[in-house]
Every structure is written in C-alpha cells, then in structure tokens.
Write an enzyme that holds these catalytic residues in place. Sequence first.
Site, PDB file in Angstrom:
ATOM      1  N   TYR A   1      11.217   8.374   1.510  1.00 31.07           N
ATOM      2  CA  TYR A   1      11.162   7.253   0.562  1.00 31.07           C
ATOM      3  C   TYR A   1      11.902   7.511  -0.755  1.00 31.07           C
ATOM      4  O   TYR A   1      11.933   6.645  -1.622  1.00 31.07           O
ATOM      5  CB  TYR A   1       9.696   6.884   0.285  1.00 31.07           C
ATOM      6  CG  TYR A   1       8.970   6.451   1.530  1.00 31.07           C
ATOM      7  CD1 TYR A   1       9.382   5.327   2.244  1.00 31.07           C
ATOM      8  CD2 TYR A   1       7.883   7.168   2.032  1.00 31.07           C
ATOM      9  CE1 TYR A   1       8.736   4.927   3.398  1.00 31.07           C
ATOM     10  CE2 TYR A   1       7.223   6.777   3.191  1.00 31.07           C
ATOM     11  CZ  TYR A   1       7.660   5.652   3.872  1.00 31.07           C
ATOM     12  OH  TYR A   1       7.027   5.261   5.017  1.00 31.07           O
TER      13      TYR A   1
ATOM     14  N   PRO B   1       0.800  -1.231   0.000  1.00 29.60           N
ATOM     15  CA  PRO B   1       0.000   0.000   0.000  1.00 29.60           C
ATOM     16  C   PRO B   1       0.829   1.275   0.000  1.00 29.60           C
ATOM     17  O   PRO B   1       1.874   1.354   0.654  1.00 29.60           O
ATOM     18  CB  PRO B   1      -0.824  -0.115   1.289  1.00 29.60           C
ATOM     19  CG  PRO B   1      -0.068  -1.054   2.145  1.00 29.60           C
ATOM     20  CD  PRO B   1       0.591  -2.029   1.206  1.00 29.60           C
ATOM     21  N   ASN B   2       0.320   2.236  -0.729  1.00 30.89           N
ATOM     22  CA  ASN B   2       0.856   3.601  -0.830  1.00 30.89           C
ATOM     23  C   ASN B   2       2.155   3.695  -1.630  1.00 30.89           C
ATOM     24  O   ASN B   2       2.653   4.786  -1.876  1.00 30.89           O
ATOM     25  CB  ASN B   2       1.054   4.229   0.563  1.00 30.89           C
ATOM     26  CG  ASN B   2      -0.249   4.318   1.324  1.00 30.89           C
ATOM     27  OD1 ASN B   2      -1.202   4.904   0.814  1.00 30.89           O
ATOM     28  ND2 ASN B   2      -0.328   3.727   2.506  1.00 30.89           N
TER      29      ASN B   2
ATOM     30  N   GLU C   1      11.675  -9.788   2.504  1.00 30.50           N
ATOM     31  CA  GLU C   1      10.954  -8.551   2.838  1.00 30.50           C
ATOM     32  C   GLU C   1      11.905  -7.368   2.655  1.00 30.50           C
ATOM     33  O   GLU C   1      13.047  -7.421   3.120  1.00 30.50           O
ATOM     34  CB  GLU C   1      10.479  -8.622   4.291  1.00 30.50           C
ATOM     35  CG  GLU C   1       9.709  -7.392   4.732  1.00 30.50           C
ATOM     36  CD  GLU C   1       9.346  -7.451   6.212  1.00 30.50           C
ATOM     37  OE1 GLU C   1       8.684  -8.420   6.629  1.00 30.50           O
ATOM     38  OE2 GLU C   1       9.743  -6.524   6.945  1.00 30.50           O
TER      39      GLU C   1
ATOM     40  N   ARG D   1       5.330  10.829  -2.503  1.00 31.12           N
ATOM     41  CA  ARG D   1       5.004  10.527  -1.107  1.00 31.12           C
ATOM     42  C   ARG D   1       6.253  10.691  -0.244  1.00 31.12           C
ATOM     43  O   ARG D   1       7.226   9.941  -0.401  1.00 31.12           O
ATOM     44  CB  ARG D   1       4.517   9.085  -1.028  1.00 31.12           C
ATOM     45  CG  ARG D   1       4.304   8.577   0.368  1.00 31.12           C
ATOM     46  CD  ARG D   1       4.139   7.059   0.394  1.00 31.12           C
ATOM     47  NE  ARG D   1       3.899   6.606   1.743  1.00 31.12           N
ATOM     48  CZ  ARG D   1       4.144   5.387   2.182  1.00 31.12           C
ATOM     49  NH1 ARG D   1       4.614   4.470   1.348  1.00 31.12           N
ATOM     50  NH2 ARG D   1       3.922   5.068   3.427  1.00 31.12           N
TER      51      ARG D   1
ATOM     52  N   HIS E   1      12.349  -2.901   2.581  1.00 34.40           N
ATOM     53  CA  HIS E   1      11.836  -1.561   2.881  1.00 34.40           C
ATOM     54  C   HIS E   1      12.812  -0.536   2.346  1.00 34.40           C
ATOM     55  O   HIS E   1      14.037  -0.712   2.454  1.00 34.40           O
ATOM     56  CB  HIS E   1      11.660  -1.369   4.393  1.00 34.40           C
ATOM     57  CG  HIS E   1      10.719  -2.379   4.965  1.00 34.40           C
ATOM     58  ND1 HIS E   1       9.356  -2.255   4.833  1.00 34.40           N
ATOM     59  CD2 HIS E   1      10.934  -3.541   5.609  1.00 34.40           C
ATOM     60  CE1 HIS E   1       8.780  -3.305   5.382  1.00 34.40           C
ATOM     61  NE2 HIS E   1       9.716  -4.116   5.860  1.00 34.40           N
TER      62      HIS E   1
ATOM     63  N   ALA F   1       2.838  -0.613   5.189  1.00 29.46           N
ATOM     64  CA  ALA F   1       2.407  -0.603   6.589  1.00 29.46           C
ATOM     65  C   ALA F   1       1.828  -1.947   7.044  1.00 29.46           C
ATOM     66  O   ALA F   1       1.783  -2.228   8.248  1.00 29.46           O
ATOM     67  CB  ALA F   1       1.381   0.510   6.808  1.00 29.46           C
TER      68      ALA F   1
ATOM     69  N   ASN G   1       7.655  -5.745  -0.519  1.00 26.06           N
ATOM     70  CA  ASN G   1       7.566  -4.594   0.391  1.00 26.06           C
ATOM     71  C   ASN G   1       6.105  -4.483   0.826  1.00 26.06           C
ATOM     72  O   ASN G   1       5.276  -3.942   0.081  1.00 26.06           O
ATOM     73  CB  ASN G   1       8.022  -3.308  -0.302  1.00 26.06           C
ATOM     74  CG  ASN G   1       8.045  -2.140   0.674  1.00 26.06           C
ATOM     75  OD1 ASN G   1       7.452  -2.208   1.753  1.00 26.06           O
ATOM     76  ND2 ASN G   1       8.719  -1.062   0.316  1.00 26.06           N
TER      77      ASN G   1
ATOM     78  N   ARG H   1      12.833   4.120  12.906  1.00 25.67           N
ATOM     79  CA  ARG H   1      11.678   5.008  12.796  1.00 25.67           C
ATOM     80  C   ARG H   1      10.757   4.856  14.015  1.00 25.67           C
ATOM     81  O   ARG H   1      11.211   4.420  15.062  1.00 25.67           O
ATOM     82  CB  ARG H   1      10.970   4.742  11.461  1.00 25.67           C
ATOM     83  CG  ARG H   1      11.891   5.035  10.257  1.00 25.67           C
ATOM     84  CD  ARG H   1      11.165   4.908   8.949  1.00 25.67           C
ATOM     85  NE  ARG H   1      10.086   5.886   8.853  1.00 25.67           N
ATOM     86  CZ  ARG H   1       9.095   5.812   7.955  1.00 25.67           C
ATOM     87  NH1 ARG H   1       9.069   4.814   7.087  1.00 25.67           N
ATOM     88  NH2 ARG H   1       8.153   6.731   7.935  1.00 25.67           N
TER      89      ARG H   1
HETATM   90  C1  DQA Z   1       7.950   1.020   4.060  1.00 25.97           C
HETATM   91  C2  DQA Z   1       7.995   1.270   5.578  1.00 25.97           C
HETATM   92  C3  DQA Z   1       6.600   1.136   6.174  1.00 25.97           C
HETATM   93  O1  DQA Z   1       6.643   1.399   7.568  1.00 25.97           O
HETATM   94  C4  DQA Z   1       5.657   2.135   5.537  1.00 25.97           C
HETATM   95  O2  DQA Z   1       4.358   1.965   6.042  1.00 25.97           O
HETATM   96  C5  DQA Z   1       5.661   2.057   4.053  1.00 25.97           C
HETATM   97  C6  DQA Z   1       6.955   1.930   3.375  1.00 25.97           C
HETATM   98  C7  DQA Z   1       9.331   1.274   3.405  1.00 25.97           C
HETATM   99  O3  DQA Z   1       9.527   0.814   2.295  1.00 25.97           O
HETATM  100  O4  DQA Z   1      10.188   1.950   3.996  1.00 25.97           O
HETATM  101  O5  DQA Z   1       4.641   2.177   3.404  1.00 25.97           O
HETATM  102  O6  DQA Z   1       7.608  -0.329   3.831  1.00 25.97           O
END
Ligand code: DQA
Length: 154
Positions: free
Chosen positions: A23, A10-11, A98, A18, A100, A77, A74, A107
Amino acid sequence: MKRILVLHGPNLNLLGEREPDVYGTLSLSQLNRVVSEHGKSLKIVIMTAQSNSEGELIDILHRVRKKVDAVVFNPGAYTHYSYALRDAVSAIQIPVVEVHLSDIKKREPFRRISVIAPVCLAQISGYGALSYVKAIDKLSRLSAPSKGSKRGRK
Ligand code: DQA
C-alpha cells in the site's frame, strides 16, 4: 465539479505502517494532503473522511449526498462483499469513483471481485496515491453529473 469527498474505508487509517510493500509508505494524512493539493490546483474543494465501520461509511454517503458533487471512494475490503455499501452508492444521485491503491485484479482471487464497482462511474486501481488523483481528474472532467452518468446500475 466544486466539492469532492474522498472517503477511505477500513484499515486505511493505518496507511504507511500497514503492509507498505502493498500500500506504499504514505500515511493517510499525507495521502489526504496530496489529494487536497491536487484538488486545489483544479479549484475543487476536497473533503476527506475515513471509517472502519460499514454503517458509518453508509451514514457518511447519505449525509454528504446533497453537499458534495462527487465521491472518490476506497471501500477497502468491503469492496469485495458489501452489498449494503453497494446499495448506498446506488441510492445516491452523485457520481462515485471507486479507487484502490493496489491492483486488486492482480491479487488474491477474493480481491478481484468488486460488488460496488458496477454502480460506480469507474474503478481505478493499482496506481497508489495516483489512483485518487486520476479519479479526481476524471470527475473534474464531468460537466453536469447526474444519476444517468453512473455506470451499470444493475
Ligand atoms: C484496497 C484493496 C482491498 O482489497 C484491501 O482490503 C484494502 C485496500 C486498496 O486500496 O488497494 O483495504 O482497497
């Protein structure tokens, strides 16, 4: 290792606009281009997908489980609380790394926990687009991926 799915949660469709200070400035399509080119240099076909929906991410993992050799994931959240995604990763036989972009260990406290990492082969966090590149490198070094190669499985 011939085919890897790079799956964004998501996102991440909003990458580039964003929170670029957190990021980075690459858009999702630019990031996908970086990982595809890297795959090509290793003779690995990279497929990419993104969804904002937990259920759809689960469906994608189920759908590809016999079509690709590994997944770079990835979960956004969902990382921090989705037991359903953890179960989906645990349910499939192929290795999942996984990733990020940001360093989740540095964080907010809620981001420091991953409920998915314990059923993944590894977690790579904090290198921006390079997190994905490192994950592909790690997977490319596996010879015969199997359920036994996954970490944890608690
Ligand atoms: C993320 C880290 C997560 O905490 C966050 O909610 C994201 C991006 C990252 O790639 O740093 O959406 O996965």
